[in-house]
Design a protein around this motif. Structure first.
Motif, short mmCIF file in Angstrom:
data_model
loop_
_atom_site.label_atom_id
_atom_site.label_comp_id
_atom_site.label_asym_id
_atom_site.label_seq_id
_atom_site.Cartn_x
_atom_site.Cartn_y
_atom_site.Cartn_z
N UNK A 63 10.84 -1.45 -8.24
CA UNK A 63 10.40 -0.97 -9.55
C UNK A 63 9.65 -2.04 -10.36
N UNK A 64 9.54 -3.25 -9.82
CA UNK A 64 8.95 -4.34 -10.60
C UNK A 64 7.51 -4.03 -11.01
N UNK A 65 6.76 -3.39 -10.12
CA UNK A 65 5.37 -3.05 -10.44
C UNK A 65 5.13 -1.57 -10.16
N UNK A 66 4.17 -0.96 -10.86
CA UNK A 66 3.93 0.47 -10.66
C UNK A 66 3.35 0.75 -9.27
N UNK A 67 3.60 1.95 -8.80
CA UNK A 67 3.07 2.45 -7.54
C UNK A 67 3.32 1.49 -6.38
N UNK A 68 4.52 0.94 -6.36
CA UNK A 68 4.91 0.00 -5.31
C UNK A 68 5.32 0.78 -4.07
N UNK A 69 5.07 0.22 -2.89
CA UNK A 69 5.57 0.91 -1.70
C UNK A 69 6.48 0.01 -0.86
N UNK A 70 7.19 -0.87 -1.56
CA UNK A 70 8.16 -1.75 -0.88
C UNK A 70 9.27 -0.93 -0.21
N UNK A 71 9.77 0.08 -0.91
CA UNK A 71 10.80 0.97 -0.33
C UNK A 71 10.22 2.37 -0.25
N UNK A 72 10.53 3.09 0.82
CA UNK A 72 10.12 4.49 0.87
C UNK A 72 11.00 5.29 -0.08
N UNK A 73 10.52 6.44 -0.56
CA UNK A 73 11.36 7.25 -1.45
C UNK A 73 12.71 7.57 -0.82
N UNK A 74 12.70 7.84 0.47
CA UNK A 74 13.94 8.20 1.14
C UNK A 74 14.94 7.05 1.12
N UNK A 75 14.42 5.84 1.36
CA UNK A 75 15.29 4.67 1.36
C UNK A 75 15.76 4.37 -0.06
N UNK A 76 14.87 4.56 -1.03
CA UNK A 76 15.25 4.32 -2.42
C UNK A 76 16.45 5.18 -2.79
N UNK A 77 16.40 6.47 -2.40
CA UNK A 77 17.51 7.37 -2.72
C UNK A 77 18.82 6.88 -2.12
N UNK A 78 18.75 6.44 -0.87
CA UNK A 78 19.99 5.97 -0.23
C UNK A 78 20.50 4.70 -0.91
#
Ligand code: HEM
Ligand SMILES: [Cu+2]
Length: 649
Positions: A63-78
């Motif tokens: 979440x540090x910067x907008x439109x980041x793709x460090x984590x996939x949405x699926x991984x973020x949820x977990x």
């Protein structure tokens, strides 16, 4: 012909013989000593604290910067789900258990808890639950429906959902990605619940039955009172979520329809059941810290606690009122104006006993000879941070305002102020305070102060700013956001704050480890304290007290150290004078303590095996269920027939 030796000891399975080891790994696995169990809880809790902390840092990097793709949405949820679950069930609850286990029996002048083997059982079942929960890493994914996992959303929405249920029993592997995750959640928390329920019963019986002679209920230290209240809350709250989890398990594994409106189920049944447990749960998490704070502040103000009776009854009142507010988590669920108003009001009421506690802590500090040790700093910090969290909590109770705040970062800010600010700050204070009792050595005070100030700053930067993000409209549980909403700067600063927290916690853990060898020797009563645990050696012998103390006052130790002079003032009793404390050494064999046992740990092993069985089907499922239950039920039987202490020992 040789006679069969009558000695049965050498014939049976070695592992089933009465364990004798007092050192080494095996002695820890089989121990029934509340102090060793307390230390194991501490280590396990700190392990999970680091795991959940790393999960939080990953979220913050994303979440540090907008439109980041460090984590996939699926991984973020977990990750946010497991962060929440781990912090609540595998850090918050066992952190309480750590202090209850180690300190409470000492504080009431007992030699152990009422059921030492049950105590070991709780610990090992708790570990089994943690392993089970995280086994999703290899099974195909961790729970991802948030820590409160709203069914039917959690059971119907998600990746790879090919139907409402797994169906099962048709011979193929029943594990499908999404319902498998819900199984981990429902079964994992049920296993954890068994552990906690067993300790709740244990602590209640211990406090009610095993107090030293003369320690009436109203002479009990506030920490022990809070232990009692928390144990009762657990006893009544866990069955509620237990039922909900059981329903959820049947829903996802066997196609029951408790929560499925299409089949006549109730879509907000889960929400009600969850929060009927969930709100008492937040007091379960924070009351132990209130107890710790109530021990630290009087000791370092050199005063008895201000308003002891009010303090105890405020705790009891919170325990009762905590049952009447759960639906404040559901204002936006469409319950209607009457229910919303009622729950808004009850929520405001509960601020009253909480306020009583805060005023009493301040009253204790007032006019005291305050010593700002690390423990004291953390205790005061906890009161201050919890107060901020409590105030934002009152703003949630105003229903129209709640509609605006709910599911925003404002809520994330709020509950971290109460949980991190209250529970974690309080518990760290407890670590600095009781470390010398547990290890015989003091922690490094300079590091302790650095630990406090960096944590205070990091904490407020991280979570304070989240209030603003929330009010500016940033929803919680989003894996990324577009630039241009004005959220970029604060999100970046918050992530820096999170790393400052991590550094501070690393310093704390380093201090814990290094002080084991390097810390200054503490002596029995390094803080000039008031309660009974400081009347024995540091660390205490395995039987705690050579002689069970006779209690004649609240703050027993303080009264033994002070006498009333002719002019009515309190004066110190000279060392060695009448009333001074004499720690007597006795022969170990004079005191009968329960023996170690292998069965508590063994019975825990079967539970996750039965849980994993639900991921299979057909014969494999039957075999795994059979193996798991033979191990668990068999060990319980063996335990029931094993004497708590061997003859002649
Ligand atoms: C290193 C310190 C911590 C950081 C940086 C941190 C960060 C976060 C973040 C960013 C979220 C929100 C994720 C989202 O909504 O997208 C979150 C959620 C949460 N945190 Fe923390 N946290 C920390 C410590 C704690 C502690 C000590 C506790 C409790 C004892 C805790 C309990 C929770 C809970 C219950 C959630 C809600 C999860 C959910 O929405 O299901 N956190 N945390
Ligand atoms: Cu609540």
């Amino acid at each position: 012909m040789t006679a069969v030796p009558a000695d049965t000891g050498s014939t049976g399975l070695r592992i089933l013989q009465r364990p004798k080891a007092t050192t080494g790994l095996w002695s820890w696995v089989t121990t029934t000593d509340h102090k060793k169990i307390g230390m194991m809880y501490f280590i396990a809790t700190m392990f999970f604290f680091v795991v959940a902390g790393v999960e939080a840092l990953l979220l913050r990097v994303q979440l540090a910067v907008p439109e980041n793709d460090f984590l996939s949405p699926e991984l973020y949820n977990q990750l946010y789900t497991m962060h929440g679950i781990t912090m609540v069930f595998f850090v918050g609850i066992p952190l309480g258990a750590t202090f209850f286990n180690y300190i409470m029996p000492l504080q009431i002048g007992a030699r152990d808890v009422a059921f030492p083997r049950l105590n070991a059982f709780s610990f090992w079942v708790f570990c089994a639950a943690g392993i089970f929960m995280y086994s999703g890493i290899v099974l195909g994914g961790l729970p991802d429906g948030g820590w409160f996992n709203y069914a039917p959303l959690s059971t119907t929405v998600g990746p790879d959902v090919s139907g409402y249920t797994t169906g099962g029993g048709s011979g193929e592997l029943a594990y499908q990605v999404h319902s498998g995750r819900m199984l981990l959640y429902s079964v994992g928390l049920q296993i954890a619940g068994i552990a906690t329920l067993a300790s709740a019963v244990n602590f209640i019986v211990t406090i009610l039955n095993m107090r030293a002679p003369g320690m009436t209920l109203m002479r009990m230290p506030v920490f022990t009172w809070m232990t009692l209240i928390v144990a009762f809350l657990l006893l009544f709250a866990l069955p509620v979520i237990g039922i909900a989890l059981w329903q959820l398990m049947f829903e996802v594994r066997f196609g029951a329809n408790f929560f499925n409106p299409a089949a006549g189920g109730d879509p907000i049944l889960w929400e009600h059941m969850f929060w009927l447990f969930g709100h008492p749960e937040v007091y379960i998490l924070v009351l132990p810290a209130f107890g710790i704070i109530s021990e630290i502040i009087p000791t370092f103000s050199r005063k008895p606690i201000f308003g002891y009776t009010a303090m105890v009854f405020a705790g009891v009142a919170i325990g009762f009122l905590g049952w009447g507010v759960w639906a404040h988590h559901m204002f936006a669920a469409g319950m209607g104006p009457v229910a919303n108003t009622a729950f808004g009001l009850t929520t405001m009421f509960i601020a009253v006993p909480t306020g009583v506690k805060i005023f009493n802590w301040v009253g204790t500090l007032w006019g005291g000879k305050v010593r700002l040790t690390s423990a004291m700093l953390f205790a005061i910090g906890a009161v201050a941070m919890f107060t901020i969290g409590g105030l934002s909590g009152v703003t949630h109770s105003v229903v129209p305002s709640n509609y605006q705040q709910t599911d925003s970062y404002y809520v994330v800010a709020h509950f971290h102020y109460v949980l991190f600010g209250g529970l974690v700050f309080g518990a760290i204070g407890g670590i600095y305070y009781w470390y010398p009792k547990v290890t015989g050595r003091l922690m490094n005070e300079t590091w302790g102060k650095i630990n406090f100030w960096t944590l205070l700053i990091g904490f407020n930067v991280t979570f304070g700013l989240m209030h603003f993000l929330g009010l500016w409209g940033m929803p919680r549980r989003i894996d990324t956001y577009y630039a241009g909403f004005g959220w970029e700067q604060l999100n970046l600063i918050i992530t820096y704050g999170a790393f400052l927290i991590a550094a501070s916690i690393a310093l704390l853990l380093l201090n814990v480890v290094v002080s084991l060898r390097r810390g200054k020797l503490a002596g029995d009563d390094p803080w000039d304290a008031r309660t009974v645990e400081w009347m024995t050696t540091s660390p205490p012998a395995h039987y705690n007290f050579a002689e069970i103390p006779q209690i004649s006052a609240r703050d027993e130790l303080w009264h033994r150290k002070h006498a009333v002079s002719d002019s009515g003032d309190y004066v110190r009793v000279p060392a060695g004078g009448s009333g001074a404390i004499v720690v007597r050494e006795v022969e170990d064999s004079d005191i009968h303590m329960p023996d170690p046992s292998v069965f508590p740990a063994m019975s825990a092993v079967g539970l996750p095996i039965m849980g994993w069985a639900l991921f299979t089907s057909g014969n494999l499922m039957i075999v795994m269920l059979a193996v798991g239950s033979v191990i668990t039920v068999g060990s319980l039987f063996a335990w029931a027939f094993e004497p708590s202490a061997e003859e002649g020992h």
